[in-house]
Design an enzyme around this catalytic site. Structure first.
Site, PDB file in Angstrom:
ATOM      1  N   HIS A 281     -32.715 -26.985  -9.247  1.00 13.16           N
ATOM      2  CA  HIS A 281     -32.742 -28.411  -8.899  1.00 13.16           C
ATOM      3  C   HIS A 281     -31.910 -29.233  -9.882  1.00 13.16           C
ATOM      4  O   HIS A 281     -31.103 -30.092  -9.486  1.00 13.16           O
ATOM      5  CB  HIS A 281     -34.181 -28.933  -8.939  1.00 13.16           C
ATOM      6  CG  HIS A 281     -35.090 -28.351  -7.907  1.00 13.16           C
ATOM      7  ND1 HIS A 281     -34.761 -28.296  -6.574  1.00 13.16           N
ATOM      8  CD2 HIS A 281     -36.339 -27.823  -8.015  1.00 13.16           C
ATOM      9  CE1 HIS A 281     -35.769 -27.748  -5.903  1.00 13.16           C
ATOM     10  NE2 HIS A 281     -36.730 -27.451  -6.754  1.00 13.16           N
TER      11      HIS A 281
ATOM     12  N   ASP B 196     -40.533 -29.060  -2.279  1.00 13.58           N
ATOM     13  CA  ASP B 196     -39.132 -28.920  -1.879  1.00 13.58           C
ATOM     14  C   ASP B 196     -38.943 -29.038  -0.372  1.00 13.58           C
ATOM     15  O   ASP B 196     -38.014 -29.697   0.102  1.00 13.58           O
ATOM     16  CB  ASP B 196     -38.584 -27.574  -2.367  1.00 13.58           C
ATOM     17  CG  ASP B 196     -38.593 -27.473  -3.886  1.00 13.58           C
ATOM     18  OD1 ASP B 196     -38.593 -28.525  -4.549  1.00 13.58           O
ATOM     19  OD2 ASP B 196     -38.610 -26.345  -4.410  1.00 13.58           O
TER      20      ASP B 196
ATOM     21  N   HIS C 118     -36.108 -21.811 -11.239  1.00  8.54           N
ATOM     22  CA  HIS C 118     -36.270 -22.622 -10.027  1.00  8.54           C
ATOM     23  C   HIS C 118     -35.942 -24.082 -10.328  1.00  8.54           C
ATOM     24  O   HIS C 118     -35.165 -24.720  -9.596  1.00  8.54           O
ATOM     25  CB  HIS C 118     -37.713 -22.476  -9.531  1.00  8.54           C
ATOM     26  CG  HIS C 118     -38.023 -23.293  -8.310  1.00  8.54           C
ATOM     27  ND1 HIS C 118     -38.100 -22.760  -7.042  1.00  8.54           N
ATOM     28  CD2 HIS C 118     -38.297 -24.624  -8.159  1.00  8.54           C
ATOM     29  CE1 HIS C 118     -38.387 -23.702  -6.171  1.00  8.54           C
ATOM     30  NE2 HIS C 118     -38.527 -24.847  -6.828  1.00  8.54           N
ATOM     31  N   GLU C 119     -36.520 -24.615 -11.403  1.00 20.08           N
ATOM     32  CA  GLU C 119     -36.278 -26.017 -11.756  1.00 20.08           C
ATOM     33  C   GLU C 119     -34.847 -26.240 -12.234  1.00 20.08           C
ATOM     34  O   GLU C 119     -34.278 -27.315 -12.017  1.00 20.08           O
ATOM     35  CB  GLU C 119     -37.275 -26.466 -12.825  1.00 20.08           C
ATOM     36  CG  GLU C 119     -38.733 -26.452 -12.374  1.00 20.08           C
ATOM     37  CD  GLU C 119     -38.984 -27.328 -11.160  1.00 20.08           C
ATOM     38  OE1 GLU C 119     -38.265 -28.333 -10.973  1.00 20.08           O
ATOM     39  OE2 GLU C 119     -39.900 -27.005 -10.371  1.00 20.08           O
TER      40      GLU C 119
END
Length: 415
Positions: free
Chosen positions: A84, A177, A80-81
């Site tokens: 980003h 988010d 997930h990170e």
């Protein structure tokens, strides 16, 4: 956050573990193991699984599969990170690290984008990756033989949880988010600082609602912690962005206390004289300067009450400030922008910075006399002022109420 340590890197981005992660991982494994029978029954109904409840709940299996699911969850958080981070790198924003901690993961940006399109893309990338990880987990679950009950449980659990993670992160609770997506849309039609303030207000409202929901029996400690974190983080980032906007084009010289208004001491003053001045002037620290022959003061050190206390009272007449002062100084140039000063104070955990000008003739023993262009200021340069947290907050208060500092700074440059 607490102390963290590096465990490796992905795509050149350091991956770190915060010490709080080592506490929450066993907790998650315990909770998953404790509820494994109930969850397995739900997965059998929801996903058409054929997990043997007796097998996954037997002996040590709940804790083994619970730990596997907890580790898988945090692997999903890393992906997930990375979503980003890799998107941010595509736009030219360096990523300092990805850290796993108490509430999941966080990517440390060296600079946040102010273009709404870039922020939208960076913010939405994480949830998209979580959805993809969930779909991949479901795909692996689908092809896993039914005889591998434990593996099926872990994959089905991760499929549901990663989708849930994506949905939860899309709540408009800035700085989550969804909150960043909200700010991106708000920034389309209004200034970035204003959009941040509005997104932060909505984020704090959601944080309060999450906190109240978490307090309903049975109390959800994790959700309560997330609500607290969101509220504090929203307030902090809103203040930082507002300060950055307020201090745009404002330099340290615009808001510092000039050297002529500072109380200083000379290096040849006795410690006894220093103590007497501290008592009469109510100061506990002084820049140490000596005349540079042109009416100014050349910075050679800093002396504090703690330094003076190291000398016994009966010996203070025999020792000078030069003997006890420190030359390990935190300084800044007058031309630096005000936000740089704020960041330096925060990074060093101090309340003030000495403002100096490079003069090219350092006088502190052991320092070279050649001053490369663009070098950082140091002891041995001319003291031109001091900037403190109180100076900054006073200026910030004026800017918020009237914009006077920004106008003054522009007027000075115009002259």
């Amino acid at each position: 956050m607490m102390k963290s340590f590096r465990i490796g890197s992905l795509f050149g981005i350091p991956i770190k573990l915060d010490i709080t992660f080592l506490l929450v991982l066993p907790f998650f494994a315990y909770v998953i193991g404790l509820q494994i029978g109930t969850v397995a029954e739900l997965l059998n109904v929801m996903m058409g699984a054929d997990i043997d409840i007796g097998y996954v709940t037997a002996g040590w299996n709940p804790w083994i599969f619970g730990l596997a699911a907890a580790l898988g969850l945090f692997v999903g958080v890393i992906f997930h990170e990375l979503g980003h981070s890799l998107t941010a790198q595509r736009y030219g924003f360096p990523i300092e690290s990805i850290t796993l901690w108490l509430f999941g993961g966080v990517a440390a940006f060296s600079e946040m984008p102010e273009d709404w399109r870039q922020e939208f893309a960076i913010a939405i990338a994480g949830p998209i990756v979580s959805v993809l990880v969930g779909i991949a987990s479901f795909g692996l679950f689908y092809v896993t033989p039914s005889s591998m009950d434990g593996t099926q449980f872990v994959l089905a659990y991760l499929a549901i949880l990663n989708i849930a993670l994506a949905v939860f992160n899309m709540l408009p609770a800035f700085p989550m988010d969804g909150g960043r997506v909200l700010r991106a849309f708000l920034a389309r039609t209004r200034p970035y600082a204003k959009a941040t303030q509005q997104a932060a207000s909505i984020g704090k409202l959601f944080a309060v609602l999450m906190g109240l929901f978490a307090l309903l029996p049975p109390i959800n400690i994790i959700l309560l912690g997330v609500a607290f974190f969101v509220y504090i983080a929203a307030s902090s980032e809103a203040q930082q962005v507002t300060m950055k906007a307020a201090f745009q084009d404002v330099t340290v010289s615009d808001i510092m206390t000039p050297a002529n208004d500072l109380h200083t001491v000379t290096p040849d003053a006795s410690v006894a004289q220093l103590i007497q001045r501290m008592f009469s002037e109510r100061h506990t620290g002084y820049p140490v300067v000596e005349s540079n022959g042109s009416g100014g003061g050349q910075l050679v050190g800093l002396v504090t009450l703690e330094d003076a206390r190291e000398i016994q009272p009966v010996e203070r007449d025999a020792h000078t400030v030069e003997e006890i002062m420190t030359t390990d100084l935190k300084t800044i140039s007058a031309e630096s922008d005000a936000m740089t000063a704020i960041e330096q104070m925060h990074e060093n955990g101090i309340g003030r910075l000495l403002v100096v000008e490079r003069n090219g003739h350092g006088t502190v023993p052991g320092q070279d006399t050649d001053v490369p262009p663009g070098s950082e200021p140091r002891a041995g340069d001319d003291l031109v002022g001091l900037i403190s947290r109180s100076d900054i907050m006073t200026a910030f208060d004026i800017v918020q109420k009237s914009g006077a500092v920004g106008a003054a700074a522009q007027a000075q440059r115009a002259d």
